[in-house]
Scaffold this active site. Structure first.
Site, mmCIF file in Angstrom:
data_model
loop_
_atom_site.group_PDB
_atom_site.id
_atom_site.type_symbol
_atom_site.label_atom_id
_atom_site.label_comp_id
_atom_site.label_asym_id
_atom_site.label_seq_id
_atom_site.Cartn_x
_atom_site.Cartn_y
_atom_site.Cartn_z
ATOM 1 N N HIS A 142 21.843 -20.786 90.080
ATOM 2 C CA HIS A 142 22.581 -19.522 90.082
ATOM 3 C C HIS A 142 22.107 -18.658 88.931
ATOM 4 O O HIS A 142 21.830 -19.129 87.835
ATOM 5 C CB HIS A 142 24.094 -19.755 90.059
ATOM 6 C CG HIS A 142 24.698 -20.145 88.750
ATOM 7 N ND1 HIS A 142 25.108 -19.220 87.806
ATOM 8 C CD2 HIS A 142 25.007 -21.360 88.235
ATOM 9 C CE1 HIS A 142 25.647 -19.851 86.771
ATOM 10 N NE2 HIS A 142 25.590 -21.147 87.000
ATOM 11 N N ASP A 176 23.894 -21.212 80.719
ATOM 12 C CA ASP A 176 24.609 -21.220 81.993
ATOM 13 C C ASP A 176 24.493 -19.861 82.673
ATOM 14 O O ASP A 176 25.342 -19.002 82.470
ATOM 15 C CB ASP A 176 26.077 -21.578 81.751
ATOM 16 C CG ASP A 176 26.875 -21.720 83.037
ATOM 17 O OD1 ASP A 176 26.251 -21.826 84.116
ATOM 18 O OD2 ASP A 176 28.114 -21.727 82.962
ATOM 19 N N GLU A 185 28.095 -17.369 91.564
ATOM 20 C CA GLU A 185 28.451 -18.785 91.435
ATOM 21 C C GLU A 185 29.691 -18.954 90.577
ATOM 22 O O GLU A 185 30.548 -19.811 90.849
ATOM 23 C CB GLU A 185 27.271 -19.562 90.837
ATOM 24 C CG GLU A 185 27.455 -21.078 90.822
ATOM 25 C CD GLU A 185 28.085 -21.614 89.537
ATOM 26 O OE1 GLU A 185 28.290 -22.837 89.438
ATOM 27 O OE2 GLU A 185 28.362 -20.810 88.622
#
Length: 438
Positions: free
Chosen positions: A125, A137, A171
């Protein structure tokens, strides 16, 4: 990586089918120059992966500090990745969807060649949360997958399986983009995906080395890579079902992947075997504003990026084409004198796994009174033309010759044609026979 259901606010989602979905291998992919597959997986340059992270960081800084769904930073991130892939020879498709009142984007990139009925996918993602740039992330997974795709291009890799890469949107709102992609694939297209590899948070600053245990073949591939480094692994449990592999798994597609940890705490035993600090989270900046370029462990990012490539090269190879399989057409085909059109003699190939080899043999037997008049081509099932003979040989008669063709970008199965044209007047002949050997 998105929060588990119990730890996040429910995401209210409205899907809208918009644009084309990348469900099938494009019908006519323009392959780059065919070259033999790289014999071993490459080392993915850490500097290249970090350069992508630097670009994502700059994009976030220039767009309100994040790359979240519905924000300008996310679209700029998609544009950056797409530009790199387009320049490298991929066929890219931008898939749109609607969530929380905003347009979202998935990016799909297909590498030309490989068996369209056996697709190996890798994805990550690309969105961040709104609180920060999302460099671990999931800039880390996105950058590693991007650089692996670019390595495929640099190597001119032609694996048995068709390679497809994906970057998912939204996501962090509940796997919205990947769900949309999978839910909009026809059943026949889902059945063609032999495996999906997911990479979400692979550069955590206090890293662990976690392997998904969903599909045993994929799991063992990653374990073999780390065993070669002497690095122990553990089964990934923290993010199970919380990342983009879940929609694929729920659709019955084999999945696997890597993870270096989020906000779970590293134990003393884990610190002893992996290094780092026990009693602290694997990523103390998870979903925070400090998830920046300083929130990356270079060793973990380097190892995991190499593992991505190892899996693509290993799992993409599939079963090699057995050598020596021959197919022949012995029916005579008249070659009329110029200026008549070219004629073709077809051979239907079936039962061959994967692509044609780089040393495909073509045996030609043409009876003709002046072979210097002839232009002879091998035409692949997708229409790609390989010239075998172009008016050479002067006044000699007959063309009986064996040619070696690098057809490694072509799926072996399908209808191949020997095409012959007489380009000058006064001489005639016929195709006596021809044979193709894989």
């Amino acid at each position: 990586m998105s929060l588990s259901v119990s730890r996040r606010l429910a995401a209210v989602t409205a899907f809208a089918v918009a644009g084309l979905f990348a469900s099938a291998v494009p019908a006519a992919l323009a392959a780059p120059s065919a070259v033999a597959a790289a014999p071993t997986p490459p080392d993915i340059p850490l500097a290249n992966v970090k350069a992508h992270l630097s670009q994502l960081s700059t994009i976030a800084a220039n767009n309100g500090g994040n790359r979240a769904h519905g924000r300008a930073g996310y679209k700029a991130s998609i544009d950056y990745v797409k530009g790199k892939l387009d320049a490298a020879g991929f066929t890219t498709t931008l898939q749109t969807f609607t969530s929380s009142g905003a347009t979202g984007y998935n990016l799909i990139a297909d590498w030309p060649g490989g068996d369209p009925n056996s697709v190996l996918m890798a994805g990550s993602h690309l969105d961040s949360v709104t609180s920060g740039a999302g460099i671990n992330d999931n800039g880390s997974g996105s950058a590693a997958v991007l650089e692996t795709a670019l390595a495929v291009s640099r190597a001119g890799l032609q694996p048995t399986k068709h390679l497809r890469f994906g970057w998912w949107g939204a996501e962090e709102l509940g796997l919205i983009g990947s769900k949309y992609y999978v839910n909009n694939l026809p059943a026949a297209e889902k059945a063609k995906i032999s495996g999906y590899l997911n990479f979400d948070m692979i550069g955590s600053p206090n890293p662990g080395y976690f392997v998904y245990d969903d599909d045993p073949t994929i799991e063992q591939t990653f374990k073999n890579y780390y065993a070669g480094l002497g690095v122990p692994t553990e089964i990934e449990t923290e993010g199970d079902g919380r990342s983009d592999h879940a929609p694929f798994k729920n659709a019955g597609i084999p999945v696997g992947g890597l993870f270096s940890g989020a906000d779970y705490t590293k134990t003393a035993a884990q610190a002893q075997k992996w290094g780092g600090t026990s009693g602290q989270a694997f990523d103390r900046c998870y979903h925070s504003s400090c998830d920046s370029l300083t929130n990356i462990n270079d060793t973990a990012l380097d190892r995991n990026s190499d593992a991505v490539a190892y899996a693509i090269w290993t799992l993409g190879a599939g079963t090699p084409v057995p050598p020596g399989q021959s197919f022949e057409n012995t029916a005579d085909v008249n070659v009329p004198d110029s200026p008549a059109a070219a004629v073709s003699s077809p051979i239907t190939v079936s039962g061959v796994t994967g692509n044609a080899p780089a040393t495909t043999k073509v045996d030609v037997n043409i009876v003709h009174t002046y072979r210097g008049d002839l232009v002879v081509d091998l035409v692949a099932p997708d229409g790609t033309v390989y010239n075998l003979h172009n008016r050479s040989g002067g006044s000699a008669d007959n063309l009986v010759q064996t040619y070696t063709v690098n057809a490694s970008s072509e799926v072996a199965n399908g209808v191949w044609n020997l095409r012959v044209k007489d380009t000058a007047a006064q001489d005639v002949g016929y195709i006596n026979s021809w044979k193709i050997t894989f």
